[in-house]
Write an enzyme that holds these catalytic residues in place. Structure first.
Site, short mmCIF file in Angstrom:
data_model
loop_
_atom_site.label_atom_id
_atom_site.label_comp_id
_atom_site.label_asym_id
_atom_site.label_seq_id
_atom_site.Cartn_x
_atom_site.Cartn_y
_atom_site.Cartn_z
CG ASP A 245 66.77 178.09 82.11
OD1 ASP A 245 67.81 178.37 81.51
OD2 ASP A 245 65.82 177.48 81.59
CD GLU B 86 67.46 182.62 76.00
OE1 GLU B 86 66.53 182.38 75.21
OE2 GLU B 86 68.35 181.79 76.26
#
Length: 328
Positions: free
Chosen positions: A39, A209
């Site tokens: 991420d 997401e």
């Protein structure tokens, strides 16, 4: 014969020059630094590139963030534990997907914590503050900024976006829903939208997401991750609109696994410069020989646009990108 001879000499000289150029070009390599990290948010502060990733491990071990900085995309310095749950009393585990922005002389780091599954659990999206991009960061408000499910969005995967008019927005959401909310000047809460709402849903088709937004040629590029984060179908898609509120109609995928390079490529960020037209995508992927969901590494590759402003499919590489020094 003379023409052929001189043509051969010219070809030889060009080949020699190209060979010398190739030898002197230094590449970052992928991954760009050691360790399991996911991420990643890439950003520029001053004359350095910074990457803020999730420490990729079982949830109970995700209790801190490391950061990495580089003057040239080649040499990376690790800044360990810039934020630790010891400084955030309500965060216990699963601190994810840091997103950072500078406002005046302070740095604000937004993060998800505790992986809450419903409104009764404690956790959500928090914000920490420091006077230096390397921290140490401390909890800014002593509680989560977002601690409930709004419009079905799990409060995770936050991204803070500064619009061209100076307004700041929080864009976030898991569980296939994405919200945008306008931050107040102190980053301690939110201001109502024009219609009186606080959390506006902007979920595009196939969103899962990992939202990210940037501007290019006065257009808003909204990007997100699709598929399952532990699976081979994890990927990145995008849309373009004239406003950060959308509407966002999915254009298509631009990053996905390559059976010759890596699996599960996704949850990315973008570092770009319209003046130089240098654009980079920073993302995580899983090596081909790894099956553990947490074995993810941070990589960087070039990102290109076509003549119509559409993003070309990203070519994942093991070489990474060439050295690029920043100028003040």
């Amino acid at each position: 014969m003379k023409k052929l001879f001189f043509a051969a000499l010219l070809f030889s000289a060009v080949s020699s020059t190209n060979a010398q150029t190739k030898k002197t070009t230094v590449y970052s390599g992928n991954p760009i630094f050691k360790g399991w990290y996911a991420d990643p948010e890439g950003i520029v502060f001053g004359n350095k590139y910074w990457v803020y990733p999730t420490f990729s491990a079982p949830y109970e071990k995700q209790v801190f963030f490391d950061a990495f900085s580089s003057p040239d995309l080649i040499t990376w310095t690790k800044h360990p534990k810039i934020l630790d749950t010891a400084n955030v009393k309500w965060a216990k585990k699963a601190i994810w997907a840091p997103s950072i922005i500078k406002k005046k002389d302070q740095y604000f780091l937004f993060f998800g914590a505790n992986d809450i599954q419903n409104d009764q659990e404690s956790g959500g999206i928090g914000v920490a503050v420091a006077n230096n991009p390397a921290g140490p960061f401390k909890d800014h408000i002593g509680k989560p900024l977002v601690d409930k499910f709004h419009n079905g969005a799990q409060p995770i995967d936050q991204f803070v976006f500064k619009d061209k008019d100076g307004k700041y927005y929080l864009i976030y959401g898991g569980w296939k829903h994405c919200n945008i909310a306008r931050l107040n000047d102190q980053f301690t809460g939110f201001l109502p939208m024009a219609d009186g709402s606080t959390f506006k849903e902007i979920t595009p088709e196939d969103y899962v997401e990992g939202p990210f937004m940037f501007m290019r040629n006065n257009k808003y590029y909204f990007m997100w991750s699709e598929g399952g984060w532990t699976g081979p179908d994890y990927s990145v898609a995008y849309a373009i609109a004239d406003s950060p509120m959308g509407p966002f109609k999915r254009v298509g995928k631009i990053l996905q696994q390559d059976s010759k390079i890596a699996k599960g490529a996704g949850h990315h960020s973008v570092i770009g410069d319209e003046k130089s037209n240098d654009w980079y995508i920073v993302y995580h992927r899983r090596p081909l020989d790894q099956t553990d969901g947490n074995f993810r590494e941070t990589c960087i590759d070039k990102m290109y646009f076509d003549k119509d402003g559409l993003i070309k499919p990203v070519v994942m590489t093991n070489e990474g990108v060439p050295r690029k020094l920043l100028r003040k």
